[in-house]
Design a protein around this motif. Structure first.
Motif, PDB file in Angstrom:
ATOM      1  N   ALA A 264      43.713  45.932  44.062  1.00 10.67           N
ATOM      2  CA  ALA A 264      43.232  44.776  43.300  1.00 10.67           C
ATOM      3  C   ALA A 264      44.362  44.134  42.511  1.00 10.67           C
ATOM      4  CB  ALA A 264      42.110  45.206  42.364  1.00 10.67           C
ATOM      5  N   ALA A 265      45.257  44.954  41.950  1.00 15.13           N
ATOM      6  CA  ALA A 265      46.402  44.405  41.224  1.00 15.13           C
ATOM      7  C   ALA A 265      47.373  43.717  42.178  1.00 15.13           C
ATOM      8  CB  ALA A 265      47.111  45.524  40.461  1.00 15.13           C
ATOM      9  N   ILE A 266      47.579  44.309  43.352  1.00 19.70           N
ATOM     10  CA  ILE A 266      48.454  43.699  44.348  1.00 19.70           C
ATOM     11  C   ILE A 266      47.977  42.307  44.712  1.00 19.70           C
ATOM     12  CG2 ILE A 266      49.031  43.826  46.816  1.00 19.70           C
ATOM     13  CD1 ILE A 266      49.364  46.856  46.447  1.00 19.70           C
ATOM     14  N   GLU A 267      46.675  42.148  44.864  1.00 16.91           N
ATOM     15  CA  GLU A 267      46.113  40.867  45.283  1.00 16.91           C
ATOM     16  C   GLU A 267      45.671  39.992  44.117  1.00 16.91           C
ATOM     17  OE1 GLU A 267      46.081  39.544  48.218  1.00 16.91           O
ATOM     18  OE2 GLU A 267      47.076  41.287  49.094  1.00 16.91           O
ATOM     19  N   GLY A 268      45.762  40.525  42.890  1.00 18.17           N
ATOM     20  CA  GLY A 268      45.299  39.741  41.745  1.00 18.17           C
ATOM     21  C   GLY A 268      43.822  39.419  41.844  1.00 18.17           C
ATOM     22  N   LEU A 269      43.028  40.371  42.315  1.00 14.89           N
ATOM     23  CA  LEU A 269      41.582  40.171  42.516  1.00 14.89           C
ATOM     24  C   LEU A 269      40.844  40.578  41.247  1.00 14.89           C
ATOM     25  CD1 LEU A 269      39.489  39.399  44.747  1.00 14.89           C
ATOM     26  CD2 LEU A 269      39.277  41.866  45.199  1.00 14.89           C
ATOM     27  N   PRO A 270      40.357  39.628  40.478  1.00 15.60           N
ATOM     28  CA  PRO A 270      39.785  39.983  39.175  1.00 15.60           C
ATOM     29  C   PRO A 270      38.430  40.671  39.259  1.00 15.60           C
ATOM     30  CG  PRO A 270      39.573  37.627  39.566  1.00 15.60           C
ATOM     31  CD  PRO A 270      40.393  38.179  40.692  1.00 15.60           C
ATOM     32  N   ARG A 271      37.637  40.334  40.275  1.00 18.29           N
ATOM     33  CA  ARG A 271      36.275  40.861  40.354  1.00 18.29           C
ATOM     34  C   ARG A 271      36.007  41.434  41.737  1.00 18.29           C
ATOM     35  NH1 ARG A 271      36.486  36.479  37.412  1.00 18.29           N
ATOM     36  NH2 ARG A 271      36.469  35.164  39.281  1.00 18.29           N
ATOM     37  N   THR A 272      35.140  42.444  41.764  1.00 17.50           N
ATOM     38  CA  THR A 272      34.697  43.008  43.034  1.00 17.50           C
ATOM     39  C   THR A 272      34.030  41.914  43.861  1.00 17.50           C
ATOM     40  OG1 THR A 272      34.404  45.186  42.034  1.00 17.50           O
ATOM     41  CG2 THR A 272      33.230  44.758  44.088  1.00 17.50           C
ATOM     42  N   THR A 273      34.493  41.768  45.112  1.00 17.60           N
ATOM     43  CA  THR A 273      34.099  40.600  45.903  1.00 17.60           C
ATOM     44  C   THR A 273      33.800  41.005  47.339  1.00 17.60           C
ATOM     45  OG1 THR A 273      35.596  39.229  44.573  1.00 17.60           O
ATOM     46  CG2 THR A 273      34.818  38.286  46.645  1.00 17.60           C
ATOM     47  N   ALA A 274      32.702  40.473  47.864  1.00 18.93           N
ATOM     48  CA  ALA A 274      32.418  40.591  49.294  1.00 18.93           C
ATOM     49  C   ALA A 274      33.080  39.421  50.013  1.00 18.93           C
ATOM     50  CB  ALA A 274      30.919  40.599  49.541  1.00 18.93           C
ATOM     51  N   GLY A 275      33.726  39.716  51.139  1.00 23.48           N
ATOM     52  CA  GLY A 275      34.460  38.663  51.826  1.00 23.48           C
ATOM     53  C   GLY A 275      35.629  38.159  50.999  1.00 23.48           C
ATOM     54  N   ALA A 276      36.411  39.084  50.468  1.00 26.36           N
ATOM     55  CA  ALA A 276      37.499  38.727  49.551  1.00 26.36           C
ATOM     56  C   ALA A 276      38.616  37.997  50.290  1.00 26.36           C
ATOM     57  CB  ALA A 276      38.051  39.985  48.883  1.00 26.36           C
ATOM     58  N   PRO A 277      39.185  36.970  49.663  1.00 20.36           N
ATOM     59  CA  PRO A 277      40.290  36.231  50.299  1.00 20.36           C
ATOM     60  C   PRO A 277      41.625  36.942  50.111  1.00 20.36           C
ATOM     61  CG  PRO A 277      39.799  35.263  48.175  1.00 20.36           C
ATOM     62  CD  PRO A 277      38.798  36.376  48.369  1.00 20.36           C
ATOM     63  N   LEU A 278      42.559  36.650  51.003  1.00 21.03           N
ATOM     64  CA  LEU A 278      43.934  37.109  50.860  1.00 21.03           C
ATOM     65  C   LEU A 278      44.717  36.029  50.136  1.00 21.03           C
ATOM     66  CD1 LEU A 278      46.058  39.310  51.721  1.00 21.03           C
ATOM     67  CD2 LEU A 278      46.563  37.830  53.665  1.00 21.03           C
ATOM     68  N   SER A 279      45.398  36.409  49.055  1.00 17.95           N
ATOM     69  CA  SER A 279      46.094  35.435  48.212  1.00 17.95           C
ATOM     70  C   SER A 279      47.586  35.454  48.479  1.00 17.95           C
ATOM     71  CB  SER A 279      45.831  35.729  46.734  1.00 17.95           C
ATOM     72  OG  SER A 279      44.443  35.653  46.446  1.00 17.95           O
ATOM     73  N   LEU A 280      48.152  34.280  48.705  1.00 19.52           N
ATOM     74  CA  LEU A 280      49.582  34.120  48.893  1.00 19.52           C
ATOM     75  C   LEU A 280      50.150  33.410  47.682  1.00 19.52           C
ATOM     76  CD1 LEU A 280      49.629  32.945  52.631  1.00 19.52           C
ATOM     77  CD2 LEU A 280      49.761  35.275  51.737  1.00 19.52           C
ATOM     78  N   GLY A 281      51.077  34.082  46.975  1.00 19.37           N
ATOM     79  CA  GLY A 281      51.650  33.491  45.767  1.00 19.37           C
ATOM     80  C   GLY A 281      50.677  33.568  44.610  1.00 19.37           C
ATOM     81  N   GLY A 282      50.893  32.701  43.644  1.00 19.32           N
ATOM     82  CA  GLY A 282      50.010  32.651  42.487  1.00 19.32           C
ATOM     83  C   GLY A 282      50.476  33.496  41.327  1.00 19.32           C
ATOM     84  N   VAL A 283      49.932  33.183  40.159  1.00 16.51           N
ATOM     85  CA  VAL A 283      50.248  33.894  38.922  1.00 16.51           C
ATOM     86  C   VAL A 283      48.934  34.285  38.259  1.00 16.51           C
ATOM     87  CG1 VAL A 283      51.327  33.743  36.657  1.00 16.51           C
ATOM     88  CG2 VAL A 283      52.400  32.618  38.621  1.00 16.51           C
ATOM     89  N   TYR A 284      48.864  35.523  37.790  1.00 20.86           N
ATOM     90  CA  TYR A 284      47.652  36.027  37.150  1.00 20.86           C
ATOM     91  C   TYR A 284      47.683  35.677  35.667  1.00 20.86           C
ATOM     92  CZ  TYR A 284      43.716  39.217  36.419  1.00 20.86           C
ATOM     93  OH  TYR A 284      42.480  39.756  36.130  1.00 20.86           O
ATOM     94  N   ALA A 285      46.706  34.915  35.216  1.00 18.91           N
ATOM     95  CA  ALA A 285      46.640  34.494  33.807  1.00 18.91           C
ATOM     96  C   ALA A 285      45.187  34.332  33.396  1.00 18.91           C
ATOM     97  CB  ALA A 285      47.399  33.178  33.614  1.00 18.91           C
ATOM     98  N   ASP A 286      44.875  34.819  32.192  1.00 19.50           N
ATOM     99  CA  ASP A 286      43.527  34.687  31.629  1.00 19.50           C
ATOM    100  C   ASP A 286      42.460  35.248  32.564  1.00 19.50           C
ATOM    101  OD1 ASP A 286      44.620  33.360  29.385  1.00 19.50           O
ATOM    102  OD2 ASP A 286      44.553  31.438  30.456  1.00 19.50           O
ATOM    103  N   GLY A 287      42.781  36.370  33.180  1.00 20.90           N
ATOM    104  CA  GLY A 287      41.806  37.029  34.018  1.00 20.90           C
ATOM    105  C   GLY A 287      41.572  36.392  35.369  1.00 20.90           C
ATOM    106  N   GLU A 288      42.432  35.474  35.793  1.00 19.45           N
ATOM    107  CA  GLU A 288      42.285  34.808  37.082  1.00 19.45           C
ATOM    108  C   GLU A 288      43.654  34.669  37.748  1.00 19.45           C
ATOM    109  OE1 GLU A 288      39.508  33.964  38.535  1.00 19.45           O
ATOM    110  OE2 GLU A 288      38.110  34.302  36.875  1.00 19.45           O
ATOM    111  N   LEU A 289      43.656  34.664  39.080  1.00 14.48           N
ATOM    112  CA  LEU A 289      44.873  34.388  39.832  1.00 14.48           C
ATOM    113  C   LEU A 289      44.934  32.890  40.094  1.00 14.48           C
ATOM    114  CD1 LEU A 289      47.331  35.702  41.220  1.00 14.48           C
ATOM    115  CD2 LEU A 289      46.001  35.726  43.335  1.00 14.48           C
ATOM    116  N   ARG A 290      45.931  32.243  39.534  1.00 15.69           N
ATOM    117  CA  ARG A 290      46.017  30.788  39.600  1.00 15.69           C
ATOM    118  C   ARG A 290      47.152  30.351  40.527  1.00 15.69           C
ATOM    119  NH1 ARG A 290      42.821  29.074  35.442  1.00 15.69           N
ATOM    120  NH2 ARG A 290      42.415  30.613  33.773  1.00 15.69           N
TER     121      ARG A 290
END
Length: 469
Positions: A264-290
């Protein structure tokens, strides 16, 4: 579960200087790991070149083998120093870990010591008996160096794998009992982590060695010695790059099953998710990957082979037990980005060789190959950041907090400054010696007499540039 974890956080004394201890360990390990990679990969490259010299009678192969053996001896000596420093740091900085679990993880360190001594003995024979043994006997003395180097890496990484998946012990009334060293050593993290590290070491040695010759080729040194010096290690490393991608996928499946919070930290996934997306890039801020590019359902597919599978997020643990997401996420992105760039570079060479039996004509290829050596080392560093920081705040996953393992005595900051000074001197000395060796030029090779070849059918081999030997 959250109340239990919160209770764990409330236990134990605050360490004296955790930041200094972690910085010292990270710096020492990060410095040593690159030297260790060459210790794993260079013996195989060197012995292969000597074997090719005996098979073909081509003195260019032997000259390269002798040249690389000289550098290999220097790097082994330096690695022995930095490895010794690390062994002392394990006890001095982390008595809470070694004092409590030393019996559990002592076996791999003991076996690594045997592997180190075997490597040192046969390296001495290989370096100093080159012209005192029959050629094929000399080649055989190099095989234990290769095996021991790989074994050393394996044993050390199994100890680190245990920290990610602790096994082989029981805890009774707060005491470690029922120690089972073999079970601890062959824990669930051992297969993916050891394979991933050994392949990475071979890639660093291959791309790192090739980078030296890529620079020489850019400067106009196009003779056979420099072409072979580039092509052999580069080809070996490039062939391993796609294999490493497959092993990385294996490691991702392991994380999904055994360390979902790290994933979850590797992907910056804040919440347990079904059908979770793969994230390329981005910065984790305020509980979200932006600002990330998301590929829908790809993370669920990669982690569980099911595009609709549930992937656990950072919300599975309280904030105090979550790793620093940006450090882990960005390090992983860097490692993967470099990995795929190295795959593409290898494909560039393969295409040019298939079409022309020659290197790509563009100088940009050689420039990229020169950068590939440092880039491969950087990818290894980033991978270790993911492995170690992604486990925080645990030193032994879900068993022992890092802050409870550190030496609580004052003075760790002074120790950090001393170690930084020692490593600065070691770095300068290593670069100085290697540059002096480089200025001496290739080591001359003697012609290989036909009778020195082993019995077998006569044959000829294609040179690296497509001509015949």
């Amino acid at each position: 579960m959250r109340d239990l974890l919160a209770g764990v956080l409330a236990q134990g004394a605050t360490p004296g200087d955790l930041a200094a201890a972690r910085t010292q360990m990270a710096f020492s390990l990060g410095w040593h790991i690159i030297i260790a990679c060459f210790g794993v990969g260079m013996p195989a490259l060197t012995v292969f070149m000597e074997w090719r010299a005996l098979r073909t009678g081509d003195v260019a192969y032997e000259s390269l083998a002798r040249t690389w053996a000289r550098a290999m001896g220097v790097l082994f000596a330096v690695g022995a120093v930095s490895g010794t420093i690390l062994s002392f740091e394990m006890g001095l900085l982390w008595p809470g870990l070694m004092g409590r679990f030393g019996d559990v993880i002592g076996l791999p360190f003991t076996l690594e010591g045997f592997a180190f001594f075997i490597e040192a003995i046969f390296l001495g024979i290989y370096l100093y008996a080159w012209d005192r043994l029959r050629p094929w006997v000399h080649v055989l003395t190099g095989l234990p160096i290769i095996i021991a180097g790989v074994a050393s890496a394996f044993f050390v990484v199994t100890a680190n794998a245990w920290m990610n998946q602790p096994r082989g012990f029981d805890i009774s009334n707060g005491e470690v009992t029922g120690v089972r060293p073999w079970e601890a050593m062959f824990n669930p993290a051992t297969p993916p982590q050891t394979v991933h590290m050994i392949i990475a070491a071979l890639m660093v040695a291959g791309f790192g060695t090739a980078a030296v010759y890529a620079v020489a080729l850019l400067r106009g040194k196009r003779d056979r010695h420099h072409r072979l010096g580039f092509l052999v290690p580069f080809t070996a490393a490039a062939a391993l790059a796609p294999v490493q991608v497959v092993v990385g996928d294996w490691a991702a499946h392991f994380l999904a099953e055994f360390q979902p919070l790290k994933l979850a930290a590797i992907e910056g996934l804040p919440r347990t998710t079904a059908g979770a997306p793969l994230s390329l890039g981005g910065v984790y801020a305020d509980g979200e990957l932006r600002h990330a590019l998301e590929i829908p359902n790809a993370l669920s597919l990669l982690a569980h082979w099911d595009p609709d599978a549930v992937v656990l997020g950072l919300d599975q643990a309280p904030a105090e037990l979550q790793p620093p997401v940006n450090v882990v996420h960005l390090s992983f992105q860097l490692m993967v980005g470099i990995g795929f760039a190295l795959v593409a570079l290898g494909m560039w060479l393969a295409l040019a060789w298939w079409r022309h039996r020659d290197l790509p004509h563009s100088r940009w290829f050689l420039r990229a190959a020169a950068v590939a050596g440092p880039a491969a080392a950087l990818a290894v560093e980033a991978g270790w950041v993911v492995t170690e920081v992604g486990r925080q705040p645990w030193v032994v996953y879900n068993v022992l907090l890092t802050r409870d393992a550190v030496n609580p005595q004052p003075g760790l900051l002074a120790g950090l400054l001393i170690v930084l000074t020692v490593y600065a001197a070691l770095t300068v000395a290593t670069i100085y010696v290697l540059r002096r060796l480089a200025r001496l030029g290739p080591v001359p090779a003697r012609a290989v007499a036909p009778q020195e070849s082993p019995p077998g059918p006569a044959h000829t081999d294609a040179d690296a540039d497509g001509t015949r030997s």
